[in-house]
Motif scaffolding. Sequence first.
Motif, mmCIF file in Angstrom:
data_model
loop_
_atom_site.group_PDB
_atom_site.id
_atom_site.type_symbol
_atom_site.label_atom_id
_atom_site.label_comp_id
_atom_site.label_asym_id
_atom_site.label_seq_id
_atom_site.Cartn_x
_atom_site.Cartn_y
_atom_site.Cartn_z
ATOM 1 N N ILE A 21 64.072 29.141 31.347
ATOM 2 C CA ILE A 21 64.649 29.081 29.692
ATOM 3 C C ILE A 21 63.547 29.919 28.983
ATOM 4 N N ALA A 22 61.989 30.713 29.587
ATOM 5 C CA ALA A 22 62.578 31.918 29.075
ATOM 6 C C ALA A 22 62.807 32.983 29.073
ATOM 7 N N ALA A 23 63.832 33.094 29.793
ATOM 8 C CA ALA A 23 65.046 34.047 30.155
ATOM 9 C C ALA A 23 65.898 34.001 28.850
ATOM 10 N N GLN A 24 66.400 32.591 28.516
ATOM 11 C CA GLN A 24 67.444 32.557 27.670
ATOM 12 C C GLN A 24 66.689 32.320 26.350
ATOM 13 N N LEU A 25 65.719 31.927 26.152
ATOM 14 C CA LEU A 25 65.177 32.554 24.586
ATOM 15 C C LEU A 25 64.822 33.868 24.673
ATOM 16 N N LEU A 26 64.327 34.328 25.615
ATOM 17 C CA LEU A 26 64.312 35.749 25.145
ATOM 18 C C LEU A 26 65.342 36.646 24.649
ATOM 19 N N ASP A 27 66.868 36.095 25.868
ATOM 20 C CA ASP A 27 68.024 36.985 25.541
ATOM 21 C C ASP A 27 68.489 36.352 23.384
ATOM 22 N N GLU A 28 68.276 34.927 23.169
ATOM 23 C CA GLU A 28 68.263 35.303 21.923
ATOM 24 C C GLU A 28 67.282 35.656 20.691
ATOM 25 N N LEU A 29 66.265 36.029 21.006
ATOM 26 C CA LEU A 29 65.287 36.691 20.711
ATOM 27 C C LEU A 29 65.949 38.188 20.278
ATOM 28 N N ARG A 54 59.482 18.970 26.816
ATOM 29 C CA ARG A 54 57.964 20.124 25.853
ATOM 30 C C ARG A 54 57.186 20.991 26.691
ATOM 31 N N GLU A 55 56.525 19.723 27.668
ATOM 32 C CA GLU A 55 55.917 20.712 28.973
ATOM 33 C C GLU A 55 56.585 22.324 29.475
ATOM 34 N N THR A 56 58.392 22.267 29.776
ATOM 35 C CA THR A 56 59.054 22.813 30.497
ATOM 36 C C THR A 56 58.660 24.198 29.042
ATOM 37 N N VAL A 57 58.959 23.821 28.100
ATOM 38 C CA VAL A 57 59.053 24.860 26.832
ATOM 39 C C VAL A 57 58.184 25.369 26.589
ATOM 40 N N ARG A 58 56.465 25.211 26.552
ATOM 41 C CA ARG A 58 55.550 25.177 26.914
ATOM 42 C C ARG A 58 55.083 26.062 28.215
ATOM 43 N N GLN A 59 55.212 25.281 28.890
ATOM 44 C CA GLN A 59 54.947 26.905 30.437
ATOM 45 C C GLN A 59 56.182 28.310 30.376
ATOM 46 N N ALA A 60 57.233 28.302 29.190
ATOM 47 C CA ALA A 60 58.675 29.596 29.331
ATOM 48 C C ALA A 60 57.476 30.234 27.796
ATOM 49 N N LEU A 61 57.661 29.481 26.869
ATOM 50 C CA LEU A 61 56.554 29.808 26.027
ATOM 51 C C LEU A 61 55.520 31.182 26.694
ATOM 52 N N GLU A 62 54.434 30.335 27.584
ATOM 53 C CA GLU A 62 53.701 31.078 28.152
ATOM 54 C C GLU A 62 54.011 32.268 29.173
ATOM 55 N N VAL A 63 55.058 32.359 29.587
ATOM 56 C CA VAL A 63 55.364 33.167 30.416
ATOM 57 C C VAL A 63 55.821 34.670 29.384
#
Length: 247
Positions: A21-29, A54-63
């Motif tokens: 999820i962190a990688a996909q969010l980074l791609d969108e950014l 939301r916990e998965t999102v929280r961990q992705a944002l922390e990455v």
Amino acid sequence: MARTTHHDHSESEGQPLYGRIAAQLLDELRAGTIPPGERLPGERQLAQHFGVSRETVRQALEVLRHSGLVATDRRGSHATLHGRPVESPVSLAFPVGAGPTEHGAVDRATVTWEEPPPGHAAALGLAPHRPTLVHRYESAAPDGRALRTAVTSFSTVALSEVEELGRYRDRADGATAAQLRRAYDWMRKAGLTLHHRDSISQIADAASVLVTRRVHDQYARPLEITDLVVDTRQDSLVYEFTVPAAG
């Protein structure tokens, strides 16, 4: 954002879901879906977008925070990717769409300190009869034919937070030329994220179109409103919109 769906327990090639999820969010950014400096959607909205908890999102944002790609302050989480500086020559000219398209066209731009048009005052949240900075733009062909006109009114937020705009109050006599071509850069330099919304309508009994542009910042505060009129019998409206990333 287009919604994607995942299952929280899924893993791919040994990578935990929050990492993907962190990688996909980074791609969108990086694709500019969320411009640098703009506040990211909340955890709940991101969870719905990616189809995870939301916990998965929280961990992705922390990455992303540990990587320095996302920062969190009183405004929430926002992207910190680097892009072109606001002084970049590809930045938006002001007002967008007001540039001449005919060779040899003559431009004239002035500013006044006056009561804005009623519709502008309402859009900017100004008290009745309260004056503000009003910018007028005219473009005419070499033979005098009017090509396009634009009237812009600025809000108290824009004038109080954008130093370069505030300086024009003392010379807003309606006669002195005023080139505010970098007004959008000045706003972004002041830390404001610009959200443009344009509506285009046909003017009754005329071969002209009216483009009404409203611009607000990341806090939904109005910054300016522009009415741009183009005579389509003599000119064509070429709408080119580029939003450079802030540095």
